[in-house]
Motif scaffolding. Structure first.
Motif, short mmCIF file in Angstrom:
data_model
loop_
_atom_site.label_atom_id
_atom_site.label_comp_id
_atom_site.label_asym_id
_atom_site.label_seq_id
_atom_site.Cartn_x
_atom_site.Cartn_y
_atom_site.Cartn_z
N ILE A 11 1.18 -1.82 -0.15
CA ILE A 11 0.18 0.26 -0.10
C ILE A 11 1.11 0.98 -0.16
O ILE A 11 1.84 1.32 0.56
CB ILE A 11 -1.16 0.12 1.46
N LYS A 12 0.46 2.68 -0.26
CA LYS A 12 1.22 3.55 -0.26
C LYS A 12 1.17 4.26 1.02
O LYS A 12 0.17 3.77 2.10
CB LYS A 12 0.28 4.41 -1.36
N PRO A 13 2.58 4.42 1.29
CA PRO A 13 2.53 5.47 2.30
C PRO A 13 2.03 5.93 3.20
O PRO A 13 1.73 5.98 4.44
CB PRO A 13 4.10 5.94 2.33
N ILE A 14 1.08 6.74 2.61
CA ILE A 14 0.66 8.00 3.34
C ILE A 14 -0.90 7.49 3.98
O ILE A 14 -1.15 7.91 5.00
CB ILE A 14 -0.55 8.95 2.17
N PHE A 15 -1.67 6.06 3.58
CA PHE A 15 -2.34 5.37 4.11
C PHE A 15 -1.59 5.32 5.35
O PHE A 15 -2.34 5.37 6.37
CB PHE A 15 -3.07 4.51 2.87
N PRO A 16 -0.52 4.30 5.32
CA PRO A 16 -0.68 4.23 6.81
C PRO A 16 0.71 5.18 8.22
O PRO A 16 -0.43 5.41 9.22
CB PRO A 16 0.73 2.74 7.27
N LEU A 17 0.77 6.03 7.76
CA LEU A 17 1.32 7.52 7.87
C LEU A 17 0.17 8.24 8.81
O LEU A 17 0.10 8.74 8.90
CB LEU A 17 1.82 8.47 7.11
N SER A 18 -0.94 7.71 8.09
CA SER A 18 -2.52 8.78 9.02
C SER A 18 -3.66 7.65 9.55
O SER A 18 -3.74 8.11 10.81
CB SER A 18 -3.30 9.59 7.04
N LEU A 19 -3.86 7.30 9.09
CA LEU A 19 -4.24 5.81 9.66
C LEU A 19 -3.65 5.73 11.21
O LEU A 19 -4.57 5.52 11.82
CB LEU A 19 -4.27 5.31 9.37
N GLY A 20 -2.54 5.48 10.63
CA GLY A 20 -1.85 5.14 11.91
C GLY A 20 -1.33 6.43 13.22
O GLY A 20 -0.92 5.94 14.42
N LEU A 21 -2.21 7.43 12.56
CA LEU A 21 -1.78 8.23 13.68
C LEU A 21 -3.22 8.90 14.48
O LEU A 21 -3.38 8.67 15.76
CB LEU A 21 -1.78 9.48 13.30
N ILE A 22 -4.53 8.59 13.28
CA ILE A 22 -5.68 9.10 13.19
C ILE A 22 -6.81 8.14 14.13
O ILE A 22 -7.31 8.34 15.17
CB ILE A 22 -6.85 9.62 11.98
N ILE A 23 -6.34 6.91 13.71
CA ILE A 23 -6.66 5.68 14.86
C ILE A 23 -6.60 5.40 16.17
O ILE A 23 -7.21 5.40 17.18
CB ILE A 23 -7.10 4.31 14.51
N PRO A 24 -4.90 5.13 16.16
CA PRO A 24 -4.65 5.67 17.86
C PRO A 24 -5.03 6.73 18.94
O PRO A 24 -5.44 6.59 19.63
CB PRO A 24 -3.10 5.87 18.13
N SER A 25 -5.10 7.90 17.56
CA SER A 25 -5.59 8.86 18.20
C SER A 25 -7.18 9.57 18.90
O SER A 25 -7.69 9.62 20.18
CB SER A 25 -5.22 10.30 17.75
N LEU A 26 -7.47 8.22 18.59
CA LEU A 26 -9.00 8.99 18.80
C LEU A 26 -9.50 7.14 19.63
O LEU A 26 -10.88 7.53 20.40
CB LEU A 26 -10.16 7.77 17.10
#
Length: 416
Positions: A295-310
């Motif tokens: 997968i493109k890095p943008i997805f783990p870089l974004s979701l890897g912060l948003i979901i843990p923060s929620l």
């Protein structure tokens, strides 16, 4: 000179990949086991001897201070030498710490607390050599196409080591005492040094290091070159600033406080919550590299912060232990996507001769606010309900996770 080196480089590097993978994962596991035992037992020893929470917390604070101020300079040293030799010497230095503390314990007991603090500083300095050395030579140990996969294995190995170290550290301290713990600590690190010496680098890497060593620049010029390169590597610069932003309101050290006061967890229940997070990390680390490669890095870089923060915000919202286990597992699972992706980019986007400097600069800038954050959030938790700190941290982390979606540089990254 560069042309000469290029002609020397073989078309296909013959390296024992499976052997190197086994050795690098083993040394990582051993190192984290020994370090977890060391940190846990020394913290307990200092607290028992002094009764001071402030002196005990200084053991943790020293780690952040070393990362911020000494890390970038250590990166220059690693880039000036063979990363394999740097890692071996660091493990040997860590192994000697136990013997030094045994000497003070037996013969200079009145100075043992001073010696412990001095050895904690030496431990953190030596530890700072290991990670950039490992990442600098990883492509030459396992091949570029396996970096993401092996980074996942290393993350899993590290978490396994922490789990084992924390689990057995207190038991060992009660069974074999301070001297026995220090002997065990030294033995494990010296074993890691021995295993590291068996790592096989391709002949080309040794030739490059030999030629580069003839052309060393001034130390501060090399440091400035690394800083200038980080400014040019826009992707890594954006990620570094995101890391620093996230760490401005870090609350990981308040987990024990919120689970005890808001969730009513006992010590045993808190241990199971922590074990849930570690177990999730261990299992995820075994396969996450293969997913990230697709997968493109943008997805783990974004979701890897948003979901843990929620998840952090929801930890502040609930007060039932059932949700604590679920949210810690979710937080750990998705945060590992972010971590492994960042570690992979630190290797694939940076030339080997700059890799250690960039690695330690990123770590230093990312951790810059951590010492102040730890004290500030701890202070606030005493005067306002801790759930509000978790709410704010969750919202702030979600905003940080949106930044990769808005970054042109990160959008342009292809599959690793």
């Amino acid at each position: 000179m560069e042309n000469q080196l290029e002609r020397t480089k073989p078309k296909s590097l013959q390296i024992p990949v499976k052997r190197n993978m086994s050795l690098i994962v083993s040394t990582t596991t051993l190192g984290t086991i020994a370090d977890a035992i060391f940190t846990l037992c020394l913290s307990w020893f200092v607290l028992e001897r002094t009764g001071s929470a402030f002196i005990t917390s200084a053991i943790t604070a020293i780690t952040y201070i070393v990362n911020v101020f000494a890390g970038p300079l250590i990166g220059v040293f690693v880039d000036r030498t063979s990363p394999k030799n740097a890692m071996i010497r660091a493990y040997i230095a860590l192994g000697l710490i136990g013997f030094i503390l045994i000497f003070f314990y037996l013969f200079l007991h009145d100075y043992i607390i001073v010696a412990v603090m001095a050895m904690v500083i030496l431990n953190d300095i030596a530890q700072t050599f290991i990670s950039p050395s490992r990442r600098r030579m990883l492509p030459n140990l396992v091949g570029t196409d396996r970096i993401a996969e092996v980074s996942g294995y290393l993350s899993s190995a590290g978490k396994t080591g922490i789990l084992i170290g924390n689990a057995v550290g207190g038991i060992l301290l009660s069974l074999i005492g301070f001297i026995g713990i220090m002997f065990t600590h030294s033995f494990i690190f010296l074993l890691a040094a021995l295993l590291s010496s068996w790592l096989a680098l391709p002949k080309y890497e040794r030739i490059v290091h030999h030629e580069k060593s003839k052309q060393k620049k001034q130390f501060w010029r090399e440091f400035k070159d690394g800083a200038k390169l980080l400014l040019k590597l826009r992707v890594l610069l954006v990620i570094t600033l995101i890391n620093m932003g996230v760490n401005i309101v870090s609350v990981g050290h308040l987990n024990i406080y919120i689970f005890k006061t808001q969730y009513g967890a006992t010590a045993a229940q808190y241990g199971f919550i922590e074990a849930t997070g570690v177990a999730t990390s261990i299992i995820t680390g075994l396969f996450i590299g293969r997913i990230i490669k697709k997968i493109k890095p943008i997805f783990p870089l974004s979701l890897g912060l948003i979901i843990p923060s929620l998840s952090i915000a929801l930890i502040g919202f609930y007060d039932q232990l059932f949700f604590a286990y679920i949210l810690i597992a979710i937080q750990t699972f998705f945060l590992l996507f972010y971590t492994v992706t960042v570690h992979t980019l630190l290797i694939t986007l940076v030339k080997p001769e700059y890799r250690a400097r960039i690695d330690t600069l990123v770590a230093s800038i990312s951790s810059f606010a951590m010492p102040l954050t730890v004290f500030l959030t701890g202070y606030l938790a005493d005067i306002i309900p801790v759930r509000y700190i978790f709410y704010f941290t969750g919202i702030w982390g979600t905003l940080m996770g949106i930044i990769p979606l808005l970054s042109k540089e990160i959008h342009q990254l292809e599959i690793l």
